[in-house]
Design an enzyme around this catalytic site. Structure first.
Site, PDB file in Angstrom:
ATOM      1  N   SER A 170      46.104   3.819  44.113  1.00  5.04           N
ATOM      2  CA  SER A 170      46.046   3.428  42.712  1.00  5.04           C
ATOM      3  C   SER A 170      44.665   2.848  42.375  1.00  5.04           C
ATOM      4  O   SER A 170      43.658   3.536  42.529  1.00  5.04           O
ATOM      5  CB  SER A 170      47.185   2.451  42.408  1.00  5.04           C
ATOM      6  OG  SER A 170      47.365   2.298  41.014  1.00  5.04           O
ATOM      7  N   ASP A 198      47.183   8.750  44.458  1.00  7.26           N
ATOM      8  CA  ASP A 198      47.519   8.641  43.040  1.00  7.26           C
ATOM      9  C   ASP A 198      46.579   7.658  42.328  1.00  7.26           C
ATOM     10  O   ASP A 198      47.015   6.599  41.846  1.00  7.26           O
ATOM     11  CB  ASP A 198      48.979   8.221  42.847  1.00  7.26           C
ATOM     12  CG  ASP A 198      49.599   8.867  41.605  1.00  7.26           C
ATOM     13  OD1 ASP A 198      49.140   9.947  41.205  1.00  7.26           O
ATOM     14  OD2 ASP A 198      50.546   8.286  41.037  1.00  7.26           O
ATOM     15  N   HIS A 264      54.895   6.998  41.593  1.00  5.80           N
ATOM     16  CA  HIS A 264      53.552   6.493  41.902  1.00  5.80           C
ATOM     17  C   HIS A 264      53.520   5.890  43.306  1.00  5.80           C
ATOM     18  O   HIS A 264      52.613   6.168  44.110  1.00  5.80           O
ATOM     19  CB  HIS A 264      53.186   5.450  40.856  1.00  5.80           C
ATOM     20  CG  HIS A 264      51.797   4.919  40.920  1.00  5.80           C
ATOM     21  ND1 HIS A 264      50.674   5.726  40.947  1.00  5.80           N
ATOM     22  CD2 HIS A 264      51.327   3.626  40.926  1.00  5.80           C
ATOM     23  CE1 HIS A 264      49.581   4.965  40.977  1.00  5.80           C
ATOM     24  NE2 HIS A 264      49.952   3.698  40.970  1.00  5.80           N
TER      25      HIS A 264
END
Length: 350
Positions: A170, A198, A264
């Site tokens: 992230s 991601d 996610h």
């Protein structure tokens, strides 16, 4: 408001704080702003309490106590750092910490496999909920401190940048990019590999490449997409980009109360499994994400032309965009010759 707008609203709005103060540490000269409970660091030197570097020596197990390294003067005890091994640097994302699952699951996978130095970057105090705006502001500080740590290991302990593999989840994926840029500025050499799990989307859709992960940030950049368009970036960010189960929602998250966040968070889980998986996560090439959306990618779920591995074992020569399917429960890897009975039907019918 659509699901993406709702997700961003929930994520970002609480970070707007009213109270503002300015603090100067007289002993270090570090300038720090606070917005309510949010910390914004705008000047070095690195603070070992707010960005910690935890070394897990080769041969350590998942229950071993890590060794704390100082960013400006890393001194690993004799026998705990081997420059002849690959060095894995793991960086969590927003609202994470050293023991957050996205970091811990990959750390355990590497330690169980052995053969690597493992360093965990814990920047939790600078990435706390609900301070997303502050966390983005702090990326440059975290990337700079991580680069300083690696520079210290390079100059004093013979670490070579080409042997460094940074795995960032992230926001951590963008920290990895800034780390490599910092390392290149100090040594003239960028890092060997960055894996972006991601990479975070909110507020990164239009930023220039200097602030976000892109193929220029390492000799090889591979990216795993599991929630594009909501928490994760939709744009191609590496030399090799893998869109898992279409890249938006993961079959294991069907029925979950927060399917976008669940999807996610599966990116690091897939990557951790890839470290030791005998089956492997195999993907098929496609010209672009939009080709996939429009149904213009060749083949189907029974295809035999899966020839590209995603994850830890991905070849550094891999280039392009790939689509990968998984099972809806662990172990997620389906292997090269996929068993269609393990693929959730709703995804087979896309």
């Amino acid at each position: 408001m659509g699901p993406m707008g709702i997700a961003w609203y929930i994520l970002l709005l609480p970070g707007l704080q009213i109270a503002c103060s300015r603090n100067v540490d007289q002993s270090t000269g570090r300038l720090e702003w606070t917005l309510g409970q949010c910390i914004l660091q705008v000047k070095e030197p690195c603070d070992d309490n707010e960005v910690r570097f935890l070394l897990y020596a080769e041969g350590a197990d998942s229950s071993s106590e890590p060794i704390l390294l100082r960013a400006n003067d890393p001194r690993p005890p004799p026998g705990t750092f081997n420059p002849n091994l690959d060095t894995k640097v793991l960086i969590h994302g927003y609202a994470g910490n050293a023991d957050f699952n996205s970091t811990a699951v990959i750390r355990r996978a590497y330690l169980n496999r052995g053969g690597s130095n493992v360093i965990v970057v814990d920047w939790g105090p600078l990435a706390t909920y609900p301070c997303y705006f502050a966390a983005i502001f702090n990326l440059l500080q975290v990337g700079s401190c991580t680069a300083r740590l690696l520079f210290g290991l390079a100059t004093k302990y013979s670490l070579h940048p080409a042997t460094v593999h940074v795995v960032g989840f992230s926001l951590g994926a963008h920290v990895a990019a800034l780390t490599s840029k910092g390392m290149q500025a100090m040594t003239g050499t960028r890092l060997g590999r960055i894996t972006g799990l991601d990479p975070a989307l909110p507020l990164f859709a239009t930023l220039n490449d200097a602030w976000k992960l892109d193929p220029s940030d390492a000799d090889f950049v591979d990216v795993v997409h599991t929630n594009v368009g909501i928490f994760g970036k939709i744009e191609v960010s590496g030399h090799a980009d893998f869109f898992v189960n279409g890249g938006t929602f993961q079959p294991a998250c069907a029925g979950h109360k927060n399917a976008p966040l669940c999807s996610h968070l599966l990116a690091p889980v897939y990557f951790a499994e890839s470290v030791a998986s005998e089956e492997g996560f195999w993907g098929q090439a496609c010209p672009s994400y939009w080709h996939y959306v429009l149904g213009w990618c060749p083949g189907d779920t029974a295809r035999d032309d899966l020839d590209t591995l995603m994850g830890e074992q991905c070849s550094s020569t891999t280039r392009g965009i790939f689509f990968v399917r998984t099972s809806d429960s662990p172990p997620y890897a389906l292997g090269k010759h996929q068993d269609s009975t393990r693929i959730k039907k709703q995804y087979c019918d896309q």
